[in-house]
Every structure is written in C-alpha cells, then in structure tokens.
Scaffold this motif. Structure first.
Motif, PDB file in Angstrom:
ATOM      1  N   LYS A 142       0.837  -1.205   0.000  1.00 54.01           N
ATOM      2  CA  LYS A 142       0.000   0.000   0.000  1.00 54.01           C
ATOM      3  C   LYS A 142       0.871   1.255   0.000  1.00 54.01           C
ATOM      4  CE  LYS A 142      -3.912   2.112   2.395  1.00 54.01           C
ATOM      5  NZ  LYS A 142      -3.359   3.479   2.351  1.00 54.01           N
ATOM      6  N   ALA A 143       1.947   1.221   0.804  1.00 54.06           N
ATOM      7  CA  ALA A 143       2.841   2.385   0.866  1.00 54.06           C
ATOM      8  C   ALA A 143       3.494   2.646  -0.483  1.00 54.06           C
ATOM      9  CB  ALA A 143       3.907   2.165   1.938  1.00 54.06           C
ATOM     10  N   LEU A 144       3.908   1.581  -1.172  1.00 53.46           N
ATOM     11  CA  LEU A 144       4.523   1.738  -2.494  1.00 53.46           C
ATOM     12  C   LEU A 144       3.506   2.244  -3.517  1.00 53.46           C
ATOM     13  CD1 LEU A 144       6.740  -1.480  -2.631  1.00 53.46           C
ATOM     14  CD2 LEU A 144       7.538   0.893  -2.493  1.00 53.46           C
ATOM     15  N   ALA A 145       2.269   1.764  -3.403  1.00 52.40           N
ATOM     16  CA  ALA A 145       1.224   2.211  -4.342  1.00 52.40           C
ATOM     17  C   ALA A 145       0.864   3.676  -4.108  1.00 52.40           C
ATOM     18  CB  ALA A 145      -0.011   1.323  -4.199  1.00 52.40           C
ATOM     19  N   ASP A 146       0.895   4.106  -2.842  1.00 53.30           N
ATOM     20  CA  ASP A 146       0.525   5.490  -2.507  1.00 53.30           C
ATOM     21  C   ASP A 146       1.679   6.469  -2.685  1.00 53.30           C
ATOM     22  OD1 ASP A 146      -1.953   4.547  -1.850  1.00 53.30           O
ATOM     23  OD2 ASP A 146      -1.585   4.493   0.326  1.00 53.30           O
ATOM     24  N   LEU A 147       2.898   5.946  -2.822  1.00 49.47           N
ATOM     25  CA  LEU A 147       4.074   6.823  -2.871  1.00 49.47           C
ATOM     26  C   LEU A 147       4.032   7.830  -4.022  1.00 49.47           C
ATOM     27  CD1 LEU A 147       6.744   7.499  -1.528  1.00 49.47           C
ATOM     28  CD2 LEU A 147       7.852   5.758  -2.955  1.00 49.47           C
ATOM     29  N   PRO A 148       3.688   7.429  -5.259  1.00 49.37           N
ATOM     30  CA  PRO A 148       3.631   8.427  -6.348  1.00 49.37           C
ATOM     31  C   PRO A 148       2.659   9.568  -6.066  1.00 49.37           C
ATOM     32  CG  PRO A 148       3.619   6.200  -7.239  1.00 49.37           C
ATOM     33  CD  PRO A 148       3.434   6.073  -5.765  1.00 49.37           C
ATOM     34  N   LYS A 149       1.499   9.258  -5.508  1.00 52.70           N
ATOM     35  CA  LYS A 149       0.508  10.298  -5.207  1.00 52.70           C
ATOM     36  C   LYS A 149       1.041  11.246  -4.132  1.00 52.70           C
ATOM     37  CE  LYS A 149      -3.542   7.491  -6.385  1.00 52.70           C
ATOM     38  NZ  LYS A 149      -4.810   6.895  -5.865  1.00 52.70           N
ATOM     39  N   LEU A 150       1.653  10.673  -3.097  1.00 56.04           N
ATOM     40  CA  LEU A 150       2.208  11.507  -2.029  1.00 56.04           C
ATOM     41  C   LEU A 150       3.331  12.396  -2.569  1.00 56.04           C
ATOM     42  CD1 LEU A 150       2.367   8.871   0.879  1.00 56.04           C
ATOM     43  CD2 LEU A 150       0.728  10.735   0.596  1.00 56.04           C
ATOM     44  N   GLN A 151       4.174  11.822  -3.441  1.00 56.19           N
ATOM     45  CA  GLN A 151       5.267  12.594  -4.028  1.00 56.19           C
ATOM     46  C   GLN A 151       4.719  13.723  -4.904  1.00 56.19           C
ATOM     47  OE1 GLN A 151       8.213  12.636  -3.267  1.00 56.19           O
ATOM     48  NE2 GLN A 151       9.433  13.465  -4.968  1.00 56.19           N
ATOM     49  N   GLU A 152       3.702  13.405  -5.666  1.00 59.22           N
ATOM     50  CA  GLU A 152       3.085  14.419  -6.519  1.00 59.22           C
ATOM     51  C   GLU A 152       2.504  15.558  -5.685  1.00 59.22           C
ATOM     52  OE1 GLU A 152      -0.485  14.754  -9.881  1.00 59.22           O
ATOM     53  OE2 GLU A 152       0.102  12.806  -9.075  1.00 59.22           O
ATOM     54  N   ALA A 153       1.856  15.194  -4.565  1.00 58.04           N
ATOM     55  CA  ALA A 153       1.269  16.211  -3.689  1.00 58.04           C
ATOM     56  C   ALA A 153       2.353  17.097  -3.075  1.00 58.04           C
ATOM     57  CB  ALA A 153       0.450  15.532  -2.599  1.00 58.04           C
ATOM     58  N   LYS A 154       3.477  16.510  -2.687  1.00 53.61           N
ATOM     59  CA  LYS A 154       4.577  17.292  -2.112  1.00 53.61           C
ATOM     60  C   LYS A 154       5.154  18.262  -3.138  1.00 53.61           C
ATOM     61  CE  LYS A 154       6.334  14.167   1.475  1.00 53.61           C
ATOM     62  NZ  LYS A 154       7.509  13.375   1.910  1.00 53.61           N
ATOM     63  N   LEU A 155       5.388  17.744  -4.359  1.00 50.80           N
ATOM     64  CA  LEU A 155       5.951  18.591  -5.403  1.00 50.80           C
ATOM     65  C   LEU A 155       4.984  19.724  -5.779  1.00 50.80           C
ATOM     66  CD1 LEU A 155       7.581  15.891  -7.722  1.00 50.80           C
ATOM     67  CD2 LEU A 155       8.717  17.390  -6.074  1.00 50.80           C
ATOM     68  N   LYS A 156       3.693  19.428  -5.778  1.00 55.36           N
ATOM     69  CA  LYS A 156       2.696  20.457  -6.077  1.00 55.36           C
ATOM     70  C   LYS A 156       2.716  21.552  -5.019  1.00 55.36           C
ATOM     71  CE  LYS A 156      -2.227  21.048  -7.038  1.00 55.36           C
ATOM     72  NZ  LYS A 156      -3.549  20.367  -7.123  1.00 55.36           N
ATOM     73  N   LYS A 157       2.833  21.138  -3.765  1.00 49.67           N
ATOM     74  CA  LYS A 157       2.877  22.116  -2.677  1.00 49.67           C
ATOM     75  C   LYS A 157       4.139  22.975  -2.764  1.00 49.67           C
ATOM     76  CE  LYS A 157       2.334  22.482   2.321  1.00 49.67           C
ATOM     77  NZ  LYS A 157       2.168  21.732   3.590  1.00 49.67           N
ATOM     78  N   ILE A 158       5.276  22.346  -3.135  1.00 50.66           N
ATOM     79  CA  ILE A 158       6.530  23.088  -3.286  1.00 50.66           C
ATOM     80  C   ILE A 158       6.406  24.104  -4.413  1.00 50.66           C
ATOM     81  CG2 ILE A 158       8.963  22.879  -3.951  1.00 50.66           C
ATOM     82  CD1 ILE A 158       8.974  20.137  -2.538  1.00 50.66           C
ATOM     83  N   ALA A 159       5.772  23.682  -5.517  1.00 52.58           N
ATOM     84  CA  ALA A 159       5.590  24.587  -6.663  1.00 52.58           C
ATOM     85  C   ALA A 159       4.707  25.774  -6.293  1.00 52.58           C
ATOM     86  CB  ALA A 159       4.994  23.822  -7.844  1.00 52.58           C
ATOM     87  N   GLU A 160       3.636  25.505  -5.531  1.00 53.92           N
ATOM     88  CA  GLU A 160       2.742  26.589  -5.113  1.00 53.92           C
ATOM     89  C   GLU A 160       3.469  27.571  -4.207  1.00 53.92           C
ATOM     90  OE1 GLU A 160      -0.484  24.574  -3.279  1.00 53.92           O
ATOM     91  OE2 GLU A 160      -1.450  24.006  -5.182  1.00 53.92           O
ATOM     92  N   THR A 161       4.288  27.037  -3.315  1.00 52.59           N
ATOM     93  CA  THR A 161       5.059  27.909  -2.422  1.00 52.59           C
ATOM     94  C   THR A 161       6.062  28.748  -3.213  1.00 52.59           C
ATOM     95  OG1 THR A 161       4.862  26.269  -0.654  1.00 52.59           O
ATOM     96  CG2 THR A 161       6.575  27.948  -0.406  1.00 52.59           C
ATOM     97  N   GLU A 162       6.707  28.094  -4.186  1.00 54.46           N
ATOM     98  CA  GLU A 162       7.673  28.810  -5.020  1.00 54.46           C
ATOM     99  C   GLU A 162       6.985  29.937  -5.789  1.00 54.46           C
ATOM    100  OE1 GLU A 162      10.862  27.963  -8.671  1.00 54.46           O
ATOM    101  OE2 GLU A 162       9.395  26.439  -8.064  1.00 54.46           O
ATOM    102  N   LYS A 163       5.798  29.671  -6.309  1.00 48.65           N
ATOM    103  CA  LYS A 163       5.069  30.673  -7.079  1.00 48.65           C
ATOM    104  C   LYS A 163       4.699  31.878  -6.208  1.00 48.65           C
ATOM    105  CE  LYS A 163       0.929  31.277  -9.898  1.00 48.65           C
ATOM    106  NZ  LYS A 163      -0.314  30.647 -10.437  1.00 48.65           N
ATOM    107  N   LYS A 164       4.241  31.604  -4.986  1.00 47.45           N
ATOM    108  CA  LYS A 164       3.869  32.697  -4.089  1.00 47.45           C
ATOM    109  C   LYS A 164       5.077  33.540  -3.728  1.00 47.45           C
ATOM    110  CE  LYS A 164      -0.086  30.386  -1.926  1.00 47.45           C
ATOM    111  NZ  LYS A 164      -0.616  29.821  -0.655  1.00 47.45           N
ATOM    112  N   GLU A 165       6.204  32.869  -3.417  1.00 46.06           N
ATOM    113  CA  GLU A 165       7.402  33.603  -3.027  1.00 46.06           C
ATOM    114  C   GLU A 165       7.991  34.389  -4.199  1.00 46.06           C
ATOM    115  OE1 GLU A 165      10.039  30.768  -1.323  1.00 46.06           O
ATOM    116  OE2 GLU A 165       8.913  30.596   0.570  1.00 46.06           O
ATOM    117  N   THR A 166       7.867  33.823  -5.401  1.00 47.92           N
ATOM    118  CA  THR A 166       8.380  34.524  -6.590  1.00 47.92           C
ATOM    119  C   THR A 166       7.551  35.771  -6.869  1.00 47.92           C
ATOM    120  OG1 THR A 166       9.171  32.447  -7.542  1.00 47.92           O
ATOM    121  CG2 THR A 166       8.891  34.301  -9.049  1.00 47.92           C
TER     122      THR A 166
END
Length: 447
Positions: A150-174
């Motif tokens: 289950k952890a391996l199956a959920d890992l791509p979604k969790l990674q995608e969510a983290k990267l999306k949050k990082i991108a949103e933070t980067e956009k706000k700070e920029t």
C-alpha cells in the motif's frame, strides 16, 4: 432493546393464576393438598420465569449507569464446592491464568536478567505468552506485506502532492519577490525542497521494498523483541503503570513480581478474615462478616485487574508485532458468555413450563437439577464462605436446597393434570378416562 412488560399485564397474569388455582382446586373436590401443591408449583414457576426474564432484560439493555448485565462470574469466582473447579475452569480461572502468564521460568534477579541479550531474555518469556506471540507470525508477515504494498502504491501520489505544494510555495514567493535576487533565492529553495522530497521518496521506496521482501524476518524480530519486553516486566526489570484500589492519586509503577506480591498479601488477608468469619457456624462475630466481604472484594478486584493488565500488555505487544494494527477481537462467545446465555434462557423456559403445566414432571426435575448444580458449586457449609448476596446465615440448608426438595416432591405428583397444558394434552390424546381427580379416601369401619 428491552423486554417491556406493562404492570397491568403482570397484575392480570397474577389474578389469572389465582383464579386458575381456585378453579382447579374446586375441580379436585377442594382438597387442601391439591391447593397447596398447585400453589407451590405456580409460585416456583413464577419465580423461575421472572428471574430468567430479568437476566435476559439486563443483557438487552446493556451496561449503563443503572444497569449491569447478568454475569455468573462473581458467583463462581470464589466458589468452594466440589463443582467449583470445573466452573472456574470453564469461565476462565484467574488463579490459573496469572501463574501461567506471569510466573518466571527460572530464579534470576532483575540485575542479572538485565545483563542478558535480547534473545536470552525472550527465551525466558512465560510459555503461555510466548505461544500467543509466536502464533501471530503469519498474520504479522501478511500485515507487513500488505502495508508495504500500500505504501509503495501510494508513494507516487504523495510525491506528486509534495511537489505540487513546493511549486505553489515557489510561485507565491516569486510573486512576492521585489528583485531578481529574491526570485533566485525562491527558486533555489524550491529546488532544494524538491531534491529533499526526491531523496525521501527514494529512501521510503527502498525501505518499503525491503519490508516487502523481508516481511517474515521483520515479524520474527518483532516477536523476539515483544517476548523480551514481556519477560523484562515478568522478571522485575521493567515497570508498568497500575492504578491501585487502596492508593489514591496518580497510577504507580510496579513490576510483575511486585504485582504478584501485592496479590499474595490480599489473599493472605482474605484467608485470615474468612477464618475469623468461619467461627460461630460461618456467621462470624461483630465486624468479621464485613471484614471478610471487603477482603474478598479487594482480592477479587486485584486478581481481575492483574489478568486485565496482562492481557492489555500482550495486546500492546501484538499491535507492535502486527505493524501497528491492533489484532482483531474474537467474535466467538467465551465459555462464560455461553454459560450465562444458557442460564438466563433456561430459567425463563423451565419457569414458563412449570407455571403453565407443560411437561411438568420433567420440568420440575430439570429445575431441581439446576438447583443441585448451584448448591454443589457453593454449598452453605460452615467452613466455607457465603456466596455474594446471601441473606441470613444458612447452615447446610439454604433456599436452593429447600426449593430442590420442593421440586422433586412436585415431580412425584400429577399437578400438571390438575392444572396446566398437560391436562389439555391428556384430554385431547387420551380422553376423559385419563383425567386425574383426587378421590376422597373412604376408610371402612369394621362392625
């Protein structure tokens, strides 16, 4: 859900029973023995029926502030009669459970035990607990495997969510940056966060893949650690919190040997109080009865608490072994629950049969057999303690014994043919010739 019986129905039923008693006595030539035998049968049937219904209702209502479901455990817990060991074994004898799960396998001090390796400590875990923990190997391996998948199956979604949050933070700070240097810092920070997230994802993937391929080994190591943890408490190295009945305030920390020692002190105190109570034909003198009751209650409560704490500790260890998933509670009824179910429905059924005169003789014998089992479990002998809720001071003969002989006397008489469904069944299948009437006895007088 309850079993509501309106009081009007009870009054009507009682009046109906009295009218039937009078009519049946009239049909039997107003014989006093008919009246009193029928009255005795109806009274016993009524008492059995409503005692059973009360126990049934207590289970339908459930545990509340004003209701406690019927349980035979307090009656059997300290029963001293010849049938008591069998009943205690059926209901889970705490006096056998505690030694089996908390007795050290060999004499060793806590200091010497602490010097042993984890494997050596685990080997000294009491056999009953070790067997329970070992039995979880297959389940734990499957749970670890399923969780890793289950952890391996959920890992791509969790990674995608983290990267999306990082991108949103980067956009706000920029957007908030006032110059090119600030924008560059925002970009560098976002790139660093992405690299950290990628490294975390890679580590997590490697760890879960290892767990996926080594589930059995991980479960075995968890079981080994769990057995060592229980053994450390058993041999006095570790302490666990416990709320003592006689100690107010916060819970205290106690080792397994300390709990056994405290239980032994309460048992000795109980035995001394019961010895004093046994004087004077079991009645004791002055405060002896109250002292014996208090001592028994303290001992029983501590004994039950210790069994509960042992089971709680084992459940904690099983949860750790099972990768954080609590073991499923058994849905199968315990011997005590089956015995209680049988008791309450037997009382209601046999009471109804006796009250309404159906299979009357057999029902009377069955009810007498139940009372005999009860008597032999907790006989009112002067050298034994009285069971909970006993009224007065019975000596050899208590209410169960009296009712036992009364039921056997009723079984010898055709009271069901005088009043009851047995009379109706006999009339339908045997005709009027089988009707039972108490005839007047005529004694011839010699001239």
């Amino acid at each position: 859900m309850t079993l509501p019986i309106p009081i009007q129905v009870l009054y009507a039923g009682l009046v109906g029973v009295l009218i039937a008693l009078i009519v049946a006595t009239a049909q039997q030539n107003w014989k006093p023995k008919v009246f009193f035998l029928l009255a005795l049968r109806l009274a016993i049937g009524w008492q059995f029926l409503f005692e059973g219904l009360h126990k049934i209702q207590s289970h339908y209502i459930g545990a509340t502030e004003t209701n406690r479901p019927f349980s035979s455990e307090p009656y059997f817990k300290e029963a001293p009669g010849p049938l008591a060991p069998m009943m205690r074994a059926m209901n889970g004898d705490a006096s056998k459970i505690i030694p089996a799960k908390l007795t050290p396998k060999k004499e060793i001090s806590a200091a010497d035990f602490a010097k042993l390796t984890t494997e050596e400590q685990a080997a000294l875990c009491p056999d009953d607990v070790a067997k329970e923990l070992d039995g979880l190997l297959g389940t734990a391996e499957k749970t670890i495997h399923d969780n890793a998948e289950k952890a391996l199956a959920d890992l791509p979604k969790l990674q995608e969510a983290k990267l999306k949050k990082i991108a949103e933070t980067e956009k706000k700070e920029t957007e908030a940056a006032k110059d090119a240097a600030a924008k560059e810092n925002a970009k560098k920070k976002a790139d660093g966060d992405r690299k950290i997230a990628e490294n975390d994802a890679a580590e997590t993937k490697a760890e879960e893949e290892k767990r996926l391929s080594s589930g059995k080994e991980i479960a075995s190591q968890s079981i080994l650690a769990a057995k060592a943890a229980f053994a450390r408490w058993t041999y006095g190295e570790d302490r666990r919190e416990v709320k003592m009945a006689r100690i107010s305030g916060d819970p205290v920390l106690m080792t397994g040997p300390q709990r056994l020692h405290y239980l032994g002190l309460l048992k000795h105190e109980k035995q001394e109080a019961e010895a004093r109570q046994s004087e004077g034909l079991g009645g004791g003198y002055g405060l002896d009865i109250k002292k014996a009751q208090t001592s028994r209650a303290d001992y029983w409560n501590e004994e039950a608490a210790l069994v509960k704490d042992i089971d709680s500790f084992v459940t904690e260890l099983k949860t750790k072994i099972n990768d954080g998933k609590a073991p499923e509670a058994s849905t199968e009824k315990t011997p005590l629950q089956r015995n209680d179910w049988l008791t309450r429905w037997f009382l209601a059924a046999v009471g109804a049969f006796i009250l309404f005169g159906f299979l009357t003789r057999i029902s009377c014998v069955a009810a007498a057999g139940f009372l005999l089992l009860t008597y032999l479990t907790h006989p009112p002998f002067p050298w034994f303690t009285l069971p909970p809720g006993t009224e007065g001071n019975p000596l050899f003969i208590n209410k169960n014994a009296v009712e036992f002989f009364a039921l056997l006397a009723l079984a010898c008489m055709p009271t069901g043919r005088w009043l009851g469904l047995d009379a109706l069944i006999g009339y339908i299948f045997c005709g009027k010739s089988k009707a039972v009437v108490v005839k007047r006895e005529v004694v011839p007088v010699k001239a």
